[in-house]
Design a protein around this motif. Sequence first.
Motif, short mmCIF file in Angstrom:
data_model
loop_
_atom_site.label_atom_id
_atom_site.label_comp_id
_atom_site.label_asym_id
_atom_site.label_seq_id
_atom_site.Cartn_x
_atom_site.Cartn_y
_atom_site.Cartn_z
N SER A 110 -3.16 3.60 -3.04
CA SER A 110 -3.13 2.37 -3.82
C SER A 110 -2.85 1.19 -2.91
N TYR A 111 -3.51 0.07 -3.23
CA TYR A 111 -3.31 -1.19 -2.52
C TYR A 111 -3.17 -2.26 -3.58
N GLY A 112 -2.38 -3.30 -3.30
CA GLY A 112 -2.26 -4.38 -4.25
C GLY A 112 -1.66 -5.62 -3.62
N GLU A 115 6.05 5.71 -6.23
CA GLU A 115 6.92 5.32 -7.34
C GLU A 115 7.17 3.81 -7.37
N GLU A 116 7.47 3.24 -6.21
CA GLU A 116 7.72 1.79 -6.13
C GLU A 116 6.46 1.01 -6.46
N PHE A 117 5.32 1.48 -5.97
CA PHE A 117 4.06 0.80 -6.26
C PHE A 117 3.80 0.82 -7.77
N ASP A 118 3.96 1.97 -8.38
CA ASP A 118 3.74 2.09 -9.82
C ASP A 118 4.70 1.20 -10.60
N LEU A 158 -0.92 -9.15 -8.55
CA LEU A 158 -2.04 -10.01 -8.92
C LEU A 158 -3.29 -9.15 -9.09
N GLU A 159 -3.42 -8.18 -8.24
CA GLU A 159 -4.52 -7.21 -8.30
C GLU A 159 -4.04 -5.94 -7.66
N TRP A 160 -4.67 -4.84 -8.06
CA TRP A 160 -4.35 -3.57 -7.41
C TRP A 160 -5.47 -2.58 -7.70
N ALA A 161 -5.55 -1.58 -6.85
CA ALA A 161 -6.59 -0.57 -7.03
C ALA A 161 -6.23 0.67 -6.22
N THR A 163 0.83 -1.20 0.00
CA THR A 163 0.00 0.00 0.00
C THR A 163 0.86 1.25 0.00
N THR A 164 0.30 2.31 -0.55
CA THR A 164 0.98 3.61 -0.53
C THR A 164 0.54 4.46 0.66
N ARG A 165 -0.42 3.97 1.46
CA ARG A 165 -0.86 4.78 2.59
C ARG A 165 0.14 4.67 3.74
#
Length: 185
Positions: A72-74, A50-53, A62-65, A30-32
């Motif tokens: 963002s979470y994934g 940046e790392e999440f992207d 597998l999934e993200w949103a 997560t980015t939070r």
Amino acid sequence: MAGPTAVGKGTVSADVRERYPQVWLSVSATTRDPRPGEVDGVHYLFVGREEFDRMVAAGEMLEWAVVHGRNSYGTPRRAVEEKLAAGVPALLEIDLQGARQVKESMPDARFVFLAPPSWEELERRLVGRGTEGPEERERRLATARVELAAAPEFDHVVVNDEVRRATDELVHVMGLDVQAAPTPL
């Protein structure tokens, strides 16, 4: 397992972790920012945007949103695939968007919706947790209305009226023997 904000996904997952050690719980990225008491790598993998992207672009999720229009979470793909290939029961604690994505790539998975006993109880839990201000609470409740309407998309609905009972029902839906669970001292 998916469900609306404050329904108790984290609490049920923690109960699974404690009472059913044979179940592997995926750790979402997560980015939070971490909430008080959350540990990086245990509750979430806390990463910068940046790392999440980069992970998304590299196909590592597998999934993200983007959830509640903010963070963002994934679910990192590799760990899930490795556990499933080894025959280890895996539990993903994800949101509605993520569940829809997983359903596309893993249609044989069991999809469980964790529901509150009532709308009033969901609001009480969100306010009682004290981690969001009034504006963020309203944003989360608006998202929760949409998520609750999607419950029929899931294979099973588990009402989180009592954590231990909800956990046992979830584990039973996963195909595990609830009676074989170790009892904490």
